[in-house]
Structures are given as structure tokens and as C-alpha cells.
Design a protein around this motif. Structure first.
Motif, mmCIF file in Angstrom:
data_model
loop_
_atom_site.group_PDB
_atom_site.id
_atom_site.type_symbol
_atom_site.label_atom_id
_atom_site.label_comp_id
_atom_site.label_asym_id
_atom_site.label_seq_id
_atom_site.Cartn_x
_atom_site.Cartn_y
_atom_site.Cartn_z
ATOM 1 N N UNK A 43 19.672 -11.102 -3.359
ATOM 2 C CA UNK A 43 21.087 -10.970 -4.084
ATOM 3 C C UNK A 43 22.138 -11.689 -3.705
ATOM 4 N N UNK A 44 22.295 -11.862 -2.220
ATOM 5 C CA UNK A 44 23.165 -12.900 -1.653
ATOM 6 C C UNK A 44 23.152 -14.383 -2.217
ATOM 7 N N UNK A 58 23.792 -16.432 5.987
ATOM 8 C CA UNK A 58 24.946 -15.116 5.382
ATOM 9 C C UNK A 58 26.346 -15.362 6.043
ATOM 10 N N UNK A 59 26.383 -15.729 7.209
ATOM 11 C CA UNK A 59 27.611 -15.961 7.726
ATOM 12 C C UNK A 59 28.564 -16.972 7.263
ATOM 13 N N UNK A 99 28.684 -9.079 3.851
ATOM 14 C CA UNK A 99 28.562 -8.411 5.248
ATOM 15 C C UNK A 99 27.892 -7.563 5.352
ATOM 16 N N UNK A 100 27.669 -6.566 4.351
ATOM 17 C CA UNK A 100 26.622 -5.432 4.567
ATOM 18 C C UNK A 100 25.105 -5.952 4.976
ATOM 19 N N UNK A 101 24.868 -6.968 4.069
ATOM 20 C CA UNK A 101 23.646 -7.863 4.035
ATOM 21 C C UNK A 101 23.354 -8.252 5.408
ATOM 22 N N UNK A 102 24.199 -9.065 5.923
ATOM 23 C CA UNK A 102 24.008 -9.618 7.193
ATOM 24 C C UNK A 102 23.811 -8.583 8.305
#
Length: 385
Positions: A17-18, A78-79, A177-180
Motif C-alpha cells: 500500500x505504501x 519506509x522511513x 508511519x503505521x506501516x513502519x
């Protein structure tokens, strides 16, 4: 598949998704063009810039995975993506958007190179093409939501921190941020790599393997058509039907809606149908869409053409990627880096499309995409049954 692997798929699918955040560049570049009064060729710098970084970072990322592992590389990606989404909250000037889209491209290059092999680790090699296609379905959800979020931000009467269409960056930042966090706390076992890590030269030598080279070119065409349609579909509607940007932005969502449906159904068809047969059907749909985009002058014809290219292009990446990855099981990190470097097609196609459309209108952009479709026809014989 055991219970741990099933649980590990949850953060990985959220990672897909990200991964879809990169597709916001299509609609975002149209809004930036409108806000700053840019020409097509200048506005197309933004999607081209995003995908330029795939050329620079994909192979080094494959080598980085050999050193720190696939999961840590995904976390790093992700970051970087989160930082890219944070920057536009402070404005939409040309320099700010250049920096944001550059970081978005770098983060996505890291993510696409490392996330697909990490899925292979979790799956243990079973049903890889269909699992990657389901991941592309999740990715497509983020892609087709972006224009709606941008339109909502541009037209909503409720306060949104003064971000207007850029509210989509804030929403995707929260998800990122949630995914990370979720991936960081999920245990994933990675086998230690045996033998000496490949050098840059050894990585690029893999392009001497025909299936790797042809798959690389196939991914270049897939992404070029993807970014090209994402960027040009609204412009085609505005040029031929006189629509406003907010109304024409639906074309981008329509493309991603059918791409999403294509990924969802494709994950099923790839289990019950040969990869080659489904690939041929997909490319034929894309060829029909190019005819519709070239000759169409009415809303039904143009919408049908956009839907056809959305569905047809939805499974091309997964099939090309899986063909290359499974051909060299001992070099998956390196092959993944090369395949994701093929996303550089997202830089080449929009640049040529921008120059062509400035010269002869959006028909020129369609002709550039049609070249990519012709190549995919030639690739069909390389797809294993």
C-alpha cells in the motif's frame, strides 16, 4: 504456509500500500502544473524525477540487502518515504516539490527492490507471481485513492490545515508511519546468504542473460505506460472534452480502479491459467486501449480506453518480475535490483510524452505509449507457460 508466515504477510501487504504512494505523482504533477502555471514538458519533470532515482538506487539496494537483510532495507525505504510525504506539508513551491518527489522516488526504489524479494522469503517460493499480483492489488488501492484525496482536499469546505489538495500527503504520511511500526515489530526469518556478495559489474552482467534483459525492458515499458496514462489521461479529457482539472482527475482514478480490479482478478487467473495466455490477453487489451486513446473523441470511448489499459497493465509487472526472479534463484537480490531499475521507464516515457504532446497534442503522448505496447507483444514468447 505456516502461521508465522501468514502473519508476516500482513505488514508486507501494507508495505505494498505504501509502495502505491509513488503513483500520487501523476495527479500531483497536474495540480502543481495548475498552481505554478507550468508547461507539459516542465510539469512532466516531476514524474520523470521520481522514477529517475530507480536508475541510480536499484542495483545498490540489491547489494545493500546482501549486507543488512531484506527486512531492514524495507524499513529504511519506509522511513525515506515518510520524510518525502512530510516535506510538502510546508508548501508547494517548485523547489519543495522537487525535493519531495526526489525522496519519494528514492524511498520507492529502495522499497520495490527489497519488498518483492522479502515476499519471496515469506512465501518460500510458492505461488510467487500470484502473491506479487495480490500485492500489486493492494498497491493499486493507494494509487486510485490519491486523486480522490487530492480532489477532496481541493474542493472540501471543511478545514484541512490549509493544505488543499496536499492533504493527501498528510493522510499517506500517517499510514506510512503505521506501516513502519508494524513491520518493525513483526519477526521475519531470513536465511543467511552463502558465498561472496556480487559486485556492481557482476550485477550488470546478469543482463547478459536473455530472460533477465527482456524482462527488464518489459518492466520499463510497463512502468512507462503506467506513469504515462496516470499523467496524460486527465490531459486527454481536458483537451478533447473541455473538462476542468478537477473533473478530469477522475480519469486517473478510473485507471487505477481497473488496475486494482485487474490485480485482484489476476491473482486468481494466474493460478488457473498459464502465465503466457494471461499475458497475451493483457497486452491485447492494452493495444485496444491505445486505439481508443488515439481516435476517441467521446467520453464513453475514452473512459473505455482508460479502463482497458488499467486492467491490461495490471499484471505485466508481476509476470515479468517473477519470470526473471525464478530464472536465477541464487541471485534474487541482484536480479530484483536490476528489475526495479527498469522502473526508470517512468522517467523516459513521460519526458518523450511531454515533448510529443507539446508538439502535436496528446496524440503524441499516446504514440509514445504505443511503442511500449508493441514491445510487450514481442515479449510474449519469452513468458513461460
Amino acid at each position: 504456509m505456516n502461521k508465522v508466515n501468514k502473519l508476516a504477510l500482513i505488514p508486507l501487504m501494507l508495505g505494498f500500500f505504501c509502495m502505491g504512494f509513488v503513483d500520487l505523482v501523476g495527479i500531483a504533477s497536474n495540480y502543481v502544473k495548475s498552481d505554478l502555471g507550468l508547461t507539459d514538458s516542465v510539469a512532466n519533470i516531476f514524474p520523470s524525477l521520481v522514477f529517475f532515482w530507480f536508475l541510480i538506487f536499484s542495483v545498490p539496494t540489491g547489494m545493500l540487502m546482501n549486507k543488512i537483510g531484506r527486512k531492514k532495507t524495507v524499513l529504511l525505504s519506509l522511513c525515506v518515504t515518510a520524510v518525502s510525504l512530510f516535506i510538502p506539508l510546508f508548501g508547494n513551491s517548485f523547489p519543495i516539490m522537487l525535493i519531495s518527489f526526489s525522496l519519494l522516488g528514492i524511498g520507492n526504489a529502495l522499497m520495490q527492490t527489497s519488498l518483492n524479494p522479502l515476499v519471496s522469503t515469506v512465501m518460500g517460493g510458492g505461488n510467487l507471481a500470484s502473491t506479487l499480483t495480490f500485492g500489486q492489488f493492494i498497491k493499486a488501492i493507494a494509487s486510485f485513492l490519491a486523486p480522490y484525496l487530492a480532489m477532496w482536499g481541493a474542493t472540501a469546505a471543511i478545514p484541512n490545515l490549509g493544505l488543499n489538495w496536499r492533504v493527501l500527503f498528510a493522510i499517506y504520511l500517517v499510514v506510512g508511519l503505521f506501516s513502519t511500526l508494524l513491520l518493525a515489530i513483526t519477526p521475519i526469518h531470513e536465511e543467511k546468504r552463502e558465498g561472496k556478495a556480487s559486485t556492481f559489474v557482476e550485477c550488470f552482467k546478469l543482463l547478459g542473460t536473455p530472460i533477465v534483459l527482456f524482462s527488464f525492458l518489459g518492466i520499463m515499458c510497463h512502468v512507462g505506460i503506467d506513469v504515462g496514462t496516470n499523467t496524460s489521461a486527465p490531459k486527454i479529457l481536458m483537451e478533447r472534452l473541455g473538462m476542468s482539472l478537477n473533473d478530469a482527475a477522475f480519469a486517473t482514478s478510473l485507471y487505477f480502479i481497473f488496475r486494482t480490479v485487474g490485480c485482484l482478478t489476476g491473482s486468481f487467473f494466474l493460478r488457473v491459467m498459464s502465465n503466457r495466455t494471461f499475458f497475451i490477453i493483457s497486452v491485447c487489451m492494452m493495444a485496444l486501449s491505445m486505439c481508443g486513446l488515439f481516435f476517441g473523441t467521446t467520453k464513453p470511448v475514452l473512459y473505455a480506453a482508460i479502463a482497458l489499459v488499467g486492467y491490461g497493465n495490471s499484471n505485466i509487472f508481476s509476470i515479468c518480475f517473477a519470470q526473471a526472479l525464478t530464472s536465477m534463484p541464487n541471485k534474487q537480490n541482484e536480479v530484483s535490483g536490476l528489475m526495479i531499475m527498469g522502473l526508470f521507464g517512468g522517467t523516459i516515457f513521460p519526458l518523450f510524452m511531454g515533448f510529443a504532446s507539446d508538439a502535436i497534442g496528446q496524440i503524441g503522448a499516446v504514440l509514445v505509449m504505443a511503442v511500449g505496447v508493441l514491445y510487450l507483444f514481442s515479449y510474449t514468447m519469452r513468458v513461460k507457460k
